[in-house]
Design a protein around this motif. Structure first.
Motif, PDB file in Angstrom:
ATOM      1  N   PHE A   1      29.994  40.173 -42.823  1.00  0.00           N
ATOM      2  CA  PHE A   1      28.941  40.873 -42.087  1.00  0.00           C
ATOM      3  C   PHE A   1      27.913  41.345 -43.107  1.00  0.00           C
ATOM      4  O   PHE A   1      28.128  42.332 -43.810  1.00  0.00           O
ATOM      5  N   GLU A   2      26.803  40.616 -43.174  1.00  0.00           N
ATOM      6  CA  GLU A   2      25.801  40.845 -44.212  1.00  0.00           C
ATOM      7  C   GLU A   2      24.459  41.265 -43.629  1.00  0.00           C
ATOM      8  O   GLU A   2      23.427  41.146 -44.287  1.00  0.00           O
TER       9      GLU A   2
ATOM     10  N   THR B   1      27.764  45.897 -39.107  1.00  0.00           N
ATOM     11  CA  THR B   1      28.721  46.037 -40.196  1.00  0.00           C
ATOM     12  C   THR B   1      30.119  45.630 -39.731  1.00  0.00           C
ATOM     13  O   THR B   1      30.398  45.551 -38.530  1.00  0.00           O
ATOM     14  N   ALA B   2      30.990  45.408 -40.698  1.00  0.00           N
ATOM     15  CA  ALA B   2      32.368  45.058 -40.360  1.00  0.00           C
ATOM     16  C   ALA B   2      33.045  46.190 -39.594  1.00  0.00           C
ATOM     17  O   ALA B   2      33.827  45.948 -38.663  1.00  0.00           O
ATOM     18  N   GLU B   3      32.739  47.443 -39.975  1.00  0.00           N
ATOM     19  CA  GLU B   3      33.339  48.577 -39.276  1.00  0.00           C
ATOM     20  C   GLU B   3      32.899  48.622 -37.824  1.00  0.00           C
ATOM     21  O   GLU B   3      33.705  48.888 -36.914  1.00  0.00           O
TER      22      GLU B   3
ATOM     23  N   HIS C   1      40.803  44.283 -41.175  1.00  0.00           N
ATOM     24  CA  HIS C   1      39.747  44.781 -42.047  1.00  0.00           C
ATOM     25  C   HIS C   1      40.389  45.065 -43.397  1.00  0.00           C
ATOM     26  O   HIS C   1      41.434  45.714 -43.458  1.00  0.00           O
TER      27      HIS C   1
ATOM     28  N   HIS D   1      33.134  44.509 -46.152  1.00  0.00           N
ATOM     29  CA  HIS D   1      32.097  43.876 -45.348  1.00  0.00           C
ATOM     30  C   HIS D   1      32.620  42.651 -44.596  1.00  0.00           C
ATOM     31  O   HIS D   1      31.832  41.812 -44.138  1.00  0.00           O
TER      32      HIS D   1
END
Length: 372
Positions: free
Chosen positions: A315-316, A320-322, A337, A345
């Protein structure tokens, strides 16, 4: 000897043990306690072979110890893979064998080497025996052979290589594995961890077993936890030169594979149709999912090319990854995660059924659009 009355006195753990961060398994529940569809542990969504399931149901006498040498299982493995059963050792999952490899050949003052973003157990295995874990730089999330070789010192004793790699899914072809081995000193053990090896096509054989058959410093490990769908039974195996197998046999648990596990694994080996079905279904859904992530590239999502039964999604962008982790949990899915592995990320997502992967792609698409 007089016993001390000092209430603060107690056994003290070794400093290298204290440095270990305990392994954290993939979650199956949300923060609110809800049961989620578990795509966080790389389990086979098709379960296991019906033949293996039937073998598990046959029971047996639980008062009797299992065969300590897993003789019949080793013979079945040898027959399928064209190996010498005497050069095979079985373990409580391949995790036990990875730890034994480090314990048998490294210790305080030695180094255990692996690539960045490798299987977390490698660091644990190194620290567990008092050795120093050394991490070599990656090449865009893939193993970099040149970086590994550059990190070898006179203290290096073990090199771990997962192929395909977990958690990235990346793959090193045969020529690169051979180049790595050729560049290592003869006293350094190369452990080729093929936990996901059965997901590769026949033409993608990385040559690890051929190296293990021909050289004194190569050990290959495999597991029944992934494509065979027997994660709950904890069965792994390794093959290598006689002195390597002798070393692992000296320090493994004496009855480390249960009777039911041995029986189920033998049955699973006999049902290669299930293995092929699992490989085909995984490849189709993995590639479809990777395409769905590629379509979200303008939102900053990227899938690392995978040869395993999972996809690492980066996830750039604004999503976001969160945030994605929360959206997926809200949608009923648990994924992995890995901020503790330097991947805050990214999310590692196990390949599930077609419906599950379509759901995951939809949830990520909606989440990405919501923040763009």
């Amino acid at each position: 000897m007089t016993q001390s009355n000092d209430s603060s006195a107690r056994p003290t753990m070794k400093p290298w043990i204290e440095a270990i961060h305990a392994y954290v398994p993939g979650k199956s529940k949300g923060s609110d306690g809800r049961e989620l569809t578990k795509l966080s542990a790389n389990e086979n969504p098709l379960g296991c072979s019906a033949q293996a399931l039937a073998a598990l149901g046959k029971g047996g006498d639980p008062a009797r110890y299992p065969d300590p040498d897993a003789t019949a299982l080793r013979e079945a493995i040898a027959q399928l893979h064209g190996l010498d059963a005497a050069r095979i050792v079985c373990g409580t999952g391949s995790d036990e064998l990875l730890n034994l490899a480090a314990q048998g050949f490294a210790g305080p003052g030695d180094e255990v080497l692996y690539a960045r973003f490798s299987f977390v157990v490698y660091e644990i295995a190194a620290r567990r025996c008092g050795a120093t874990p050394v991490e070599a730089p990656d090449a865009d999330y893939a193993t970099d052979v040149d970086a590994l070789l550059a990190a070898v010192t006179e203290r290096t004793r073990v090199v771990f290589l997962a192929n395909p790699n977990n958690p990235t899914g990346t793959y090193l072809p045969r020529a690169e594995i051979e180049r790595l081995h050729a560049g290592l000193p003869a006293n350094v053990l190369l452990v080729v961890d093929q936990a996901y090896g059965e997901y590769l096509d026949e033409a993608e054989d990385d040559g690890g077993m051929a190296l293990a058959a021909a050289h004194d410093n190569v050990l290959v490990t495999r597991t029944f936890s992934k494509i065979y769908g027997l994660a709950g039974e904890r069965i792994g195996w390794a093959t290598g030169a006689p002195h390597l197998i002798d070393t692992l046999n000296r320090i493994r648990g004496p009855f480390n594979v249960t009777t039911s596990g041995q029986r189920a694994a033998i049955a699973a080996l006999g049902d290669q149709g299930f293995v092929e079905l699992s490989r085909k279904a995984n490849g189709e859904e993995r590639d479809r999912f990777a395409e769905a992530i590629a379509a979200l590239g303008n939102h900053g999502l990227r899938a690392v090319p995978s040869k395993a039964n999972f996809v690492l999604v980066l996830f750039e962008g604004a999503l976001t990854a969160e945030m994605a982790l929360g959206a997926l949990a809200e949608g009923g899915y648990a994924v992995r995660h890995l901020p503790g592995q330097g991947l805050p990320h990214a999310l590692r997502i196990t390949v599930g059924t077609r419906q599950q992967m379509d759901d995951i792609a939809r949830i990520l698409r909606d989440a990405a659009r919501a923040v763009s």
